[in-house]
Design an enzyme around this catalytic site. Sequence first.
Site, short mmCIF file in Angstrom:
data_model
loop_
_atom_site.label_atom_id
_atom_site.label_comp_id
_atom_site.label_asym_id
_atom_site.label_seq_id
_atom_site.Cartn_x
_atom_site.Cartn_y
_atom_site.Cartn_z
N TYR A 142 0.85 -1.19 0.00
CA TYR A 142 0.00 0.00 0.00
C TYR A 142 0.89 1.23 0.00
O TYR A 142 1.79 1.36 0.84
CB TYR A 142 -0.89 -0.01 1.25
CG TYR A 142 -1.80 1.19 1.36
CD1 TYR A 142 -2.90 1.34 0.54
CD2 TYR A 142 -1.56 2.17 2.34
CE1 TYR A 142 -3.74 2.44 0.66
CE2 TYR A 142 -2.40 3.27 2.47
CZ TYR A 142 -3.49 3.40 1.63
OH TYR A 142 -4.30 4.49 1.74
N ASP A 237 9.34 2.92 -0.65
CA ASP A 237 8.33 3.55 0.17
C ASP A 237 8.67 3.23 1.63
O ASP A 237 8.33 2.17 2.15
CB ASP A 237 6.94 3.02 -0.19
CG ASP A 237 5.84 3.64 0.66
OD1 ASP A 237 6.16 4.31 1.66
OD2 ASP A 237 4.66 3.44 0.32
N LYS A 265 5.38 9.19 9.00
CA LYS A 265 5.34 8.56 10.32
C LYS A 265 6.35 9.15 11.31
O LYS A 265 6.09 10.18 11.91
CB LYS A 265 5.57 7.04 10.19
CG LYS A 265 4.65 6.34 9.19
CD LYS A 265 3.22 6.30 9.61
CE LYS A 265 2.38 5.47 8.67
NZ LYS A 265 0.95 5.53 8.97
#
Length: 432
Positions: A142, A237, A265
Amino acid sequence: MSTQPDLLERARKHIPGGVNSPVRAFNGVGGDPVFFDRAQGACLYDINGRSYIDYVGSWGPMIAGHAHPDVVAAVQQAAAKGLSFGAPCPAEVTMAERLCELVPAMDMVRMVNSGTEATMSAIRLARAATGRDAIIKFEGCYHGHADSFLVKAGSGALTLGVPNSPGVPAALADLTLTAPYNDLDAVSALLEAHGKNVAAIIVEPVAGNMNCIPPRDGYLAGLRALCDEYGCLLIFDEVMTGFRVALGGAQALYGVEPDLSTFGKVIGGGMPVGAFGGKRKLMEQVAPSGPVYQAGTLSGNPVAMAAGLANLELIMAEGFYVQLEQKTRRLLTGIEREAERAGVPLLTTQVGGMFGLFFTPQKQVINFAEAGQCNTEAFKCFFHRMLERGVYLAPSAYEAGFVSSAHTVEHIEATINAAQESFAALIQEEVL
């Protein structure tokens, strides 16, 4: 005081599904989501004041625990000076310097506001730099909710059973080629057939959106070699893995340098932050240095930068990652022991402070297809039994878990004890 059912009823009247991100809805495990009021250290507290040992950590960024006093103080000091300038500030320069200092493959970086912004911008840059249109992604990985990525996506898309989202134009979806994660032969075949039109391969170097699946030996290096052979870019990613699995991210841990990297994050310390970066030659093509347009009023926001910089200072402490890995291993060793005693087939995975729990008798899970063969009914039961015992796991069998430096031995032992009782419940309820 509002009750959990009251809040959910109110939320569903004005928010789709009653939540602002799909996996929060508990669709993957059944039941209703928990509304939280505050968080401190390794624990969350719901609106009724009940505490939970938290292994979600806001999906990764709370690596030093919730409401760490250093991060809170940095945010308070920055906020007192103004919440947003829409203009350059010193903190964003310091953040750029720090990121480029710590990440092996990064000379320049552009701050954005989310992981989705970072990945969609990296893809735009890759297409511009190569003059090609197609990308290769991996089933179950994702990369945010941009149109190009919602093809065989992971995380909430898998939980909801709709891996291909309506609203994605077919012409755009046709430019996204997919392969199984951890399968170099499949990537090689795609490149042999379409290589002249492939701008980039984008990958989670440690998959965290089909639970936690580490790369097989040589897999990331193999992707690097294929990109070099076919003239396409390699994008890591690292929104989830960046500064989570190692100080320099997964690329530092595995010794493989991508052309572009995306982050989020941890570098936000709990605030909404993202970033993409890479070698100078590529990044100088981004506006205003070059023609590839990307902009954002809140990019480099002074409060978010303050939170992220304070968080980075904490994780740069000597021995931080060694201790984090040891805590995670202690947790998983205990859970594995109790599962074996109860006769519950369970596989655990770990990379640094990330971990996965798979209810399967298999010795390994290497891709989405194998993750999908695990016993999700057993996970649902386990999730709720752990929740009843004050342990908050990700409400989906397709999400990784996270340990923070705030987790103590007492937290970990309490979690193992809760797992022991929860495994017994699985046997009693005959869900295996």
